[in-house]
Design a protein around this motif. Structure first.
Motif, mmCIF file in Angstrom:
data_model
loop_
_atom_site.group_PDB
_atom_site.id
_atom_site.type_symbol
_atom_site.label_atom_id
_atom_site.label_comp_id
_atom_site.label_asym_id
_atom_site.label_seq_id
_atom_site.Cartn_x
_atom_site.Cartn_y
_atom_site.Cartn_z
ATOM 1 N N CYS A 230 0.834 -1.207 0.000
ATOM 2 C CA CYS A 230 0.000 0.000 0.000
ATOM 3 C C CYS A 230 0.869 1.258 0.000
ATOM 4 N N ASN A 259 -3.092 -3.741 5.474
ATOM 5 C CA ASN A 259 -3.475 -2.385 5.074
ATOM 6 C C ASN A 259 -2.517 -1.322 5.610
ATOM 7 N N SER A 342 -4.916 -1.056 -1.111
ATOM 8 C CA SER A 342 -5.325 0.245 -0.572
ATOM 9 C C SER A 342 -4.285 1.294 -0.924
ATOM 10 N N ALA A 364 -9.552 -0.193 -2.413
ATOM 11 C CA ALA A 364 -9.898 0.968 -1.585
ATOM 12 C C ALA A 364 -8.950 2.110 -1.919
ATOM 13 N N TYR A 366 -8.176 6.210 -1.000
ATOM 14 C CA TYR A 366 -8.449 7.207 0.028
ATOM 15 C C TYR A 366 -7.975 8.595 -0.376
ATOM 16 N N THR A 371 -4.564 4.439 5.207
ATOM 17 C CA THR A 371 -4.941 3.158 4.588
ATOM 18 C C THR A 371 -5.377 2.133 5.623
ATOM 19 N N THR A 374 -8.977 0.183 5.788
ATOM 20 C CA THR A 374 -9.495 -0.884 4.931
ATOM 21 C C THR A 374 -9.678 -2.134 5.778
ATOM 22 N N GLY A 396 -12.402 -5.872 -1.961
ATOM 23 C CA GLY A 396 -12.277 -5.114 -0.730
ATOM 24 C C GLY A 396 -12.646 -5.950 0.484
#
Length: 418
Positions: A230, A259, A342, A364, A366, A371, A374, A396
């Motif tokens: 991520c 995440n 994410s 996901a 943002y 993050t 998630t 997700g």
């Protein structure tokens, strides 16, 4: 009982249990979830003793801090598991929901109704909380579950399964609805991957190696849960204090989860102002930085990043940092190295935020948030069975609705096809 015999016996029992579970009413399932929650709290000493054996063995094996954190159970984490089961009770039961209904010109009434998947196999690594989350979600959605956890959490998983399965059975849930493969023999995984006679779907939860093994070798349908490489991108128009808080949270709040942020991208226009103070704050929290050449101009003590760092899910207090020239460069980096889990941007520019949301391909995405959100619980799904990074069936955080499929029901009045 040998491994093959155990998988076969538990598969048969789960298949029979699934037939009953599919038609249990919501009240009975909710009663069982509440009983499971009470049992966790009442038998916490039994669970903690088993977890203590796993923790001692893990430390002796030299497991990383992040893996030991995943493995650890304490009174708060057991309480949290009980809370998640009670929150499942408050959620709507998706089974039996009629999602649409229409009438054809010939008078046939056709409806689409949610039904359980059937028997779900969960293969996961050293996270004993998955045992309870998976069991609770499967029960809520009328699915039987066969669990196969990692060897590091063997004692914890067995204790948890014993506690919650006893409670569920006493509350009227059929025997075999919640089962654990009680062997650390790797052959058990190979057998589950090909157990089409018993399993309707497999869900792997763990690192890249486990997920790749399951996806590449299973004949049972697989829902691929995510490796989380991520990113957080700090844009030229970012509020830098906000960015600092988001970055620190995304990396350090719990680094051993999927995440957590693994790579920080910073626009060159704010790098000189932003990176030195951020780096010191991260250093104080024990984070090792691995930076590109431009990053190291601002943070001389950072280690030099390699190509491998950009593609690595560390699950530890290690952060790759790259200075980029533009939003376009950030998007290209995420496209190249991201795992569709994410991704986040910190910016006060509305158009830049909209472009990031539109162009990033992830489960996901943002704007101005960590993050770390998630998560099925944070999204309001109750517990989650995993975070899917694929696009078919589920994507997700996977809550109750994602553990159902549907069937068509058709009402006629004697119609025959001409």
């Amino acid at each position: 009982m040998n491994v093959a015999a155990e998988v076969q016996a538990k598969g048969k029992l789960a298949r029979e249990a699934a037939r009953t579970l599919a038609n249990l009413n919501t009240a009975r399932k909710n009663e069982a979830l509440l009983a499971m929650a009470r049992a966790l709290e009442e038998e916490k000493d039994f669970i903690l003793e088993a977890n203590g054996r796993d923790m001692a063995a893990g430390k002796e094996k030299g497991l990383s801090r992040a893996l030991l954190d995943r493995l650890l159970l304490n009174e708060k984490r057991i309480k949290d598991m009980a809370v998640s089961l009670r929150e499942l009770v408050a959620l709507p039961d998706p089974v039996g929901e009629v999602t649409s209904m229409w009438t054809r010109p010939n008078g046939l009434q056709i409806g689409r109704v949610r039904v359980p998947l059937g028997v779900i196999g969960i293969i996961y690594e050293a996270r004993p909380n998955v045992t309870v989350d998976a069991a609770g979600l499967c029960l809520k959605t009328g699915n039987a579950v066969i669990l196969r956890g990692g060897s590091e959490a063997f004692n914890s998983n067995r204790a948890l399964t014993q506690v919650i399965s006893r409670a569920a059975t006493a509350a009227g849930i059929p025997e075999g609805a919640i089962q654990l493969i009680e062997t650390t023999d790797r052959e058990a995984v190979n057998l589950l991957l090909r157990a089409n006679e018993y399993l309707d779907v497999l869900i792997p939860r763990g690192g890249a190696g486990l997920i790749r093994t399951v996806v590449e070798n299973a004949t049972v349908p697989v829902i691929e849960t995510g490796v989380g490489n991520c990113h957080v991108y700090v844009d030229a128009a970012a509020d830098l204090e906000m960015a600092r808080n988001i970055v620190i949270n995304a990396k350090t709040q719990r680094p051993g989860v999927c995440n957590a942020m693994e790579t920080l991208l910073v626009h060159e226009k704010v790098a000189a102002e932003f990176l030195p103070s951020l780096a010191e704050a991260l250093k104080e929290k024990g984070v090792v930085l691995r930076g590109c050449e431009r990053t190291r101009q601002h943070v001389p003590w950072a280690e030099a990043a390699t190509e491998e760092d950009w593609a690595t899910e560390y699950l530890d207090l290690i952060l790759a940092v790259r200075v980029v020239d533009s939003l376009e460069a950030a998007l290209e980096h995420i496209h190249t190295y991201g795992t569709k889990h994410s991704e986040a941007i910190v910016t006060n520019d509305y158009q830049t935020a909209r472009e990031f949301l539109a162009r990033v391909d992830a489960a996901a995405v943002y704007v101005n948030a960590s993050t770390r959100f998630t998560d099925g619980y944070e999204f309001g799904f109750g517990a989650e069975i995993g975070i899917s990074t694929q696009k078919l069936h589920a994507r997700g955080p996977m809550g109750p609705e994602q553990l159902t499929t549907f069937k068509y029901i058709i009402f006629g009045s004697g119609q025959i096809r001409q």
